[in-house]
Design an enzyme around this catalytic site. Structure first.
Site, PDB file in Angstrom:
ATOM      1  N   VAL A  42      -0.608  -3.593  -3.171  1.00 37.72           N
ATOM      2  CA  VAL A  42      -0.882  -2.597  -2.168  1.00 37.72           C
ATOM      3  C   VAL A  42      -1.432  -1.297  -2.519  1.00 37.72           C
ATOM      4  O   VAL A  42      -1.757  -0.215  -2.155  1.00 37.72           O
ATOM      5  CB  VAL A  42       0.226  -2.346  -1.172  1.00 37.72           C
ATOM      6  CG1 VAL A  42       0.694  -3.659  -0.495  1.00 37.72           C
ATOM      7  CG2 VAL A  42       1.538  -1.842  -1.838  1.00 37.72           C
ATOM      8  N   ASN A  59       5.999  -3.450   4.480  1.00 41.25           N
ATOM      9  CA  ASN A  59       7.192  -3.378   3.791  1.00 41.25           C
ATOM     10  C   ASN A  59       7.297  -3.507   2.465  1.00 41.25           C
ATOM     11  O   ASN A  59       8.439  -3.194   1.889  1.00 41.25           O
ATOM     12  CB  ASN A  59       7.667  -4.920   4.386  1.00 41.25           C
ATOM     13  CG  ASN A  59       8.856  -5.575   3.357  1.00 41.25           C
ATOM     14  OD1 ASN A  59       9.935  -5.221   3.983  1.00 41.25           O
ATOM     15  ND2 ASN A  59       8.522  -6.339   2.461  1.00 41.25           N
ATOM     16  N   SER A 118      14.075   3.971   5.646  1.00 41.81           N
ATOM     17  CA  SER A 118      15.427   3.738   4.557  1.00 41.81           C
ATOM     18  C   SER A 118      16.200   4.712   5.321  1.00 41.81           C
ATOM     19  O   SER A 118      15.909   5.783   6.069  1.00 41.81           O
ATOM     20  CB  SER A 118      15.119   4.104   3.242  1.00 41.81           C
ATOM     21  OG  SER A 118      16.287   4.234   2.617  1.00 41.81           O
ATOM     22  N   TYR A 154      12.066   8.047  -4.833  1.00 44.25           N
ATOM     23  CA  TYR A 154      12.335   7.000  -3.735  1.00 44.25           C
ATOM     24  C   TYR A 154      12.706   7.739  -2.448  1.00 44.25           C
ATOM     25  O   TYR A 154      12.034   7.307  -1.572  1.00 44.25           O
ATOM     26  CB  TYR A 154      13.493   6.150  -4.057  1.00 44.25           C
ATOM     27  CG  TYR A 154      13.592   4.881  -2.946  1.00 44.25           C
ATOM     28  CD1 TYR A 154      12.932   3.831  -2.972  1.00 44.25           C
ATOM     29  CD2 TYR A 154      14.661   5.006  -1.928  1.00 44.25           C
ATOM     30  CE1 TYR A 154      13.073   2.843  -2.307  1.00 44.25           C
ATOM     31  CE2 TYR A 154      15.010   3.730  -1.306  1.00 44.25           C
ATOM     32  CZ  TYR A 154      14.027   2.772  -0.985  1.00 44.25           C
ATOM     33  OH  TYR A 154      14.211   1.682  -0.313  1.00 44.25           O
ATOM     34  N   ALA A 190      11.727  10.688  -1.432  1.00 43.69           N
ATOM     35  CA  ALA A 190      10.560  11.294  -1.297  1.00 43.69           C
ATOM     36  C   ALA A 190       9.471  10.460  -0.457  1.00 43.69           C
ATOM     37  O   ALA A 190       8.771  10.553   0.474  1.00 43.69           O
ATOM     38  CB  ALA A 190       9.648  12.133  -2.343  1.00 43.69           C
ATOM     39  N   SER A 191       9.417   9.131  -1.181  1.00 37.94           N
ATOM     40  CA  SER A 191       8.461   8.158  -0.620  1.00 37.94           C
ATOM     41  C   SER A 191       8.978   7.635   0.701  1.00 37.94           C
ATOM     42  O   SER A 191       8.034   7.608   1.663  1.00 37.94           O
ATOM     43  CB  SER A 191       8.555   6.825  -1.325  1.00 37.94           C
ATOM     44  OG  SER A 191       9.738   6.247  -1.347  1.00 37.94           O
ATOM     45  N   LYS A 192      10.387   7.465   1.163  1.00 41.88           N
ATOM     46  CA  LYS A 192      10.845   7.139   2.390  1.00 41.88           C
ATOM     47  C   LYS A 192      10.839   8.318   3.352  1.00 41.88           C
ATOM     48  O   LYS A 192      10.679   7.852   4.581  1.00 41.88           O
ATOM     49  CB  LYS A 192      12.070   6.561   2.223  1.00 41.88           C
ATOM     50  CG  LYS A 192      12.151   5.244   1.352  1.00 41.88           C
ATOM     51  CD  LYS A 192      11.266   4.283   1.913  1.00 41.88           C
ATOM     52  CE  LYS A 192      11.362   2.745   1.349  1.00 41.88           C
ATOM     53  NZ  LYS A 192      10.445   1.743   1.869  1.00 41.88           N
ATOM     54  N   ILE A 249      20.832  -3.479   2.232  1.00 46.95           N
ATOM     55  CA  ILE A 249      20.583  -4.926   2.585  1.00 46.95           C
ATOM     56  C   ILE A 249      20.616  -5.609   1.371  1.00 46.95           C
ATOM     57  O   ILE A 249      19.799  -5.372   0.254  1.00 46.95           O
ATOM     58  CB  ILE A 249      19.137  -5.137   3.351  1.00 46.95           C
ATOM     59  CG1 ILE A 249      19.183  -4.200   4.348  1.00 46.95           C
ATOM     60  CG2 ILE A 249      19.032  -6.558   3.721  1.00 46.95           C
ATOM     61  CD1 ILE A 249      20.068  -4.173   5.499  1.00 46.95           C
TER      62      ILE A 249
HETATM   63  N1  LIG Z   1      17.157  -3.835   0.202  1.00 44.03           N
HETATM   64  C1  LIG Z   1      17.607  -2.789   0.473  1.00 44.03           C
HETATM   65  O1  LIG Z   1      18.819  -2.326   0.791  1.00 44.03           O
HETATM   66  C2  LIG Z   1      16.784  -1.569   1.487  1.00 44.03           C
HETATM   67  C3  LIG Z   1      17.281  -0.564   1.947  1.00 44.03           C
HETATM   68  C4  LIG Z   1      16.193   0.320   2.665  1.00 44.03           C
HETATM   69  C5  LIG Z   1      14.999  -0.111   2.641  1.00 44.03           C
HETATM   70  N2  LIG Z   1      14.449  -1.294   1.687  1.00 44.03           N
HETATM   71  C6  LIG Z   1      13.193  -1.505   1.883  1.00 44.03           C
HETATM   72  O2  LIG Z   1      12.516  -2.677   2.190  1.00 44.03           O
HETATM   73  C7  LIG Z   1      11.725  -2.996   1.758  1.00 44.03           C
HETATM   74  C8  LIG Z   1      11.658  -4.465   1.142  1.00 44.03           C
HETATM   75  O3  LIG Z   1      12.832  -4.351   0.080  1.00 44.03           O
HETATM   76  P1  LIG Z   1      13.697  -5.572  -0.493  1.00 44.03           P
HETATM   77  O4  LIG Z   1      14.978  -5.276  -0.321  1.00 44.03           O
HETATM   78  O5  LIG Z   1      13.153  -7.208   0.558  1.00 44.03           O
HETATM   79  O6  LIG Z   1      12.974  -5.981  -1.779  1.00 44.03           O
HETATM   80  P2  LIG Z   1      12.527  -7.214  -2.505  1.00 44.03           P
HETATM   81  O7  LIG Z   1      12.310  -6.808  -4.144  1.00 44.03           O
HETATM   82  O8  LIG Z   1      13.308  -8.316  -2.182  1.00 44.03           O
HETATM   83  O9  LIG Z   1      11.176  -7.634  -1.961  1.00 44.03           O
HETATM   84  C9  LIG Z   1       9.889  -6.422  -2.187  1.00 44.03           C
HETATM   85  C10 LIG Z   1       8.743  -7.263  -2.197  1.00 44.03           C
HETATM   86  O10 LIG Z   1       7.570  -6.493  -2.432  1.00 44.03           O
HETATM   87  C11 LIG Z   1       6.665  -7.063  -3.444  1.00 44.03           C
HETATM   88  N3  LIG Z   1       5.959  -6.132  -4.000  1.00 44.03           N
HETATM   89  C12 LIG Z   1       6.390  -4.906  -5.054  1.00 44.03           C
HETATM   90  N4  LIG Z   1       5.296  -4.227  -5.361  1.00 44.03           N
HETATM   91  C13 LIG Z   1       4.416  -4.524  -4.599  1.00 44.03           C
HETATM   92  C14 LIG Z   1       2.959  -4.075  -4.736  1.00 44.03           C
HETATM   93  N5  LIG Z   1       2.450  -3.086  -5.323  1.00 44.03           N
HETATM   94  N6  LIG Z   1       2.045  -4.696  -3.746  1.00 44.03           N
HETATM   95  C15 LIG Z   1       2.639  -5.719  -2.922  1.00 44.03           C
HETATM   96  N7  LIG Z   1       3.830  -6.501  -2.996  1.00 44.03           N
HETATM   97  C16 LIG Z   1       4.585  -5.771  -3.881  1.00 44.03           C
HETATM   98  C17 LIG Z   1       7.753  -7.695  -4.184  1.00 44.03           C
HETATM   99  O11 LIG Z   1       6.941  -8.825  -5.221  1.00 44.03           O
HETATM  100  C18 LIG Z   1       8.711  -8.322  -3.309  1.00 44.03           C
HETATM  101  O12 LIG Z   1       8.362  -9.663  -3.081  1.00 44.03           O
HETATM  102  C19 LIG Z   1      11.202  -2.059   0.476  1.00 44.03           C
HETATM  103  O13 LIG Z   1      10.063  -1.059   1.073  1.00 44.03           O
HETATM  104  C20 LIG Z   1      12.233  -1.300   0.449  1.00 44.03           C
HETATM  105  O14 LIG Z   1      12.289  -0.085  -0.033  1.00 44.03           O
HETATM  106  C21 LIG Z   1      15.439  -2.131   1.257  1.00 44.03           C
END
Ligand SMILES: NC(=O)c1ccc[n+]([C@@H]2O[C@H](COP(=O)([O-])OP(=O)(O)OC[C@H]3O[C@@H](n4cnc5c(N)ncnc54)[C@H](O)[C@@H]3O)[C@@H](O)[C@H]2O)c1
Length: 255
Positions: free
Chosen positions: A64, A90, A144, A159, A161-163, A192
């Protein structure tokens, strides 16, 4: 009647965790899925799982952060799959380093995290915008708890700042695209259990306890906990909802 019949849904970062769960959930609700991930094999596995469950899914590799690739992907999807009506931004990464580490490492965290978590949302949204406007589509961005606050537990300023940026972009897009019938919302997951925090859970159970102790529902979340809100925001159930963030954080921000 399934809630997302006749929709084509793109989910970025859908090779793992929350994105994979959302893609599977949307397929169960009748949508045709376009599974995107920088990890081609992981994306293909998600699409396979969906097809094995009698759903419809194609997968493609997409980083992305690469704006031109996002534009090319939108064209490819339009040609091969059809007009996209749902986009879930996502894809994301997290790191747990503060501002005071070695300058090079801190700078790299900043650049990588902003490039993926924030610029990535912009890149993919811009690329699919024409299709989403034509379809009166829906955009769901993954924010987030850190769309609102920094945390005392180790995390990076990038992180947070991004969110915060993801929530700001959500509101800006909702304001601008409302007249086209495009709705734009965010989801704010709490802690999660996904590969994103696997190392933390294995190596730092005290940190997980800090989260759980601060969470009224008294547990960490599972990827499936994000699926209901994601279906709600993509479906007509949320026809008058735009510019919102649905917190799926076990109540973290209430105390
Ligand atoms: N897990 C948590 O506790 C949590 C909490 C709040 C927000 N989030 C957000 O949820 C989203 C998903 O996170 P997750 O926990 O499922 O993580 P995860 O690591 O299980 O999945 C993230 C996916 O994004 C892909 N990815 C990474 N860089 C990429 C890029 N440049 N282009 C395309 N794909 C890319 C990875 O290959 C991976 O499959 C993220 O935006 C994360 O910030 C997660």
């Amino acid at each position: 009647m399934p809630l997302l019949q006749n929709h084509i849904a793109v989910v970025t970062g859908a090779g793992s965790g929350i994105g994979r769960a959302i893609a599977r959930g949307y397929a169960r609700e009748g949508a045709r899925l376009v599974v995107l991930d920088i990890n081609a094999e992981a994306a293909a596995e998600t699409a396979r799982e969906i097809r094995d469950a009698n759903g419809r899914a194609e997968s493609f590799a997409l980083d992305v952060t690469r704006r031109d690739d996002c534009v090319a992907m939108a064209k490819q999807v339009a040609d091969k799959v059809g007009s996209v009506s749902i986009l879930v931004n996502n894809a994301g990464i997290a790191r747990r380093n503060g501002m005071l580490g070695a300058a090079e490492a801190v700078t790299k965290d900043w650049e990588d995290i902003i490039a993926i978590n924030l610029n990535g949302v912009f890149n993919v949204t811009q690329a699919f915008l024409e299709s989403l406007r034509a379809a009166k589509g829906r955009i769901i961005n993954i924010g987030s708890i850190q769309s609102f606050m920094h945390l005392r537990t180790p995390t990076s300023p990038a992180y947070t700042a991004s969110k915060h940026g993801v929530l700001g972009l959500t509101r800006a897009l909702a304001a601008e695209l409302g007249k086209d019938g495009v709705r734009v919302n965010a989801i704010g997951p709490g802690f999660i259990e996904t590969p994103l925090n696997e190392k933390t859970r294995a190596g730092n159970p005290e940190l997980v306890k800090v989260f759980v102790d601060h969470t009224p529902l008294g547990r960490t979340g599972k990827p499936e906990d994000i699926v209901g809100p994601a279906i709600f925001l993509a479906s007509d159930l949320s026809a008058f909802v735009t510019g919102s963030i649905v917190m799926a954080d076990g109540g973290y921000r209430t105390i």
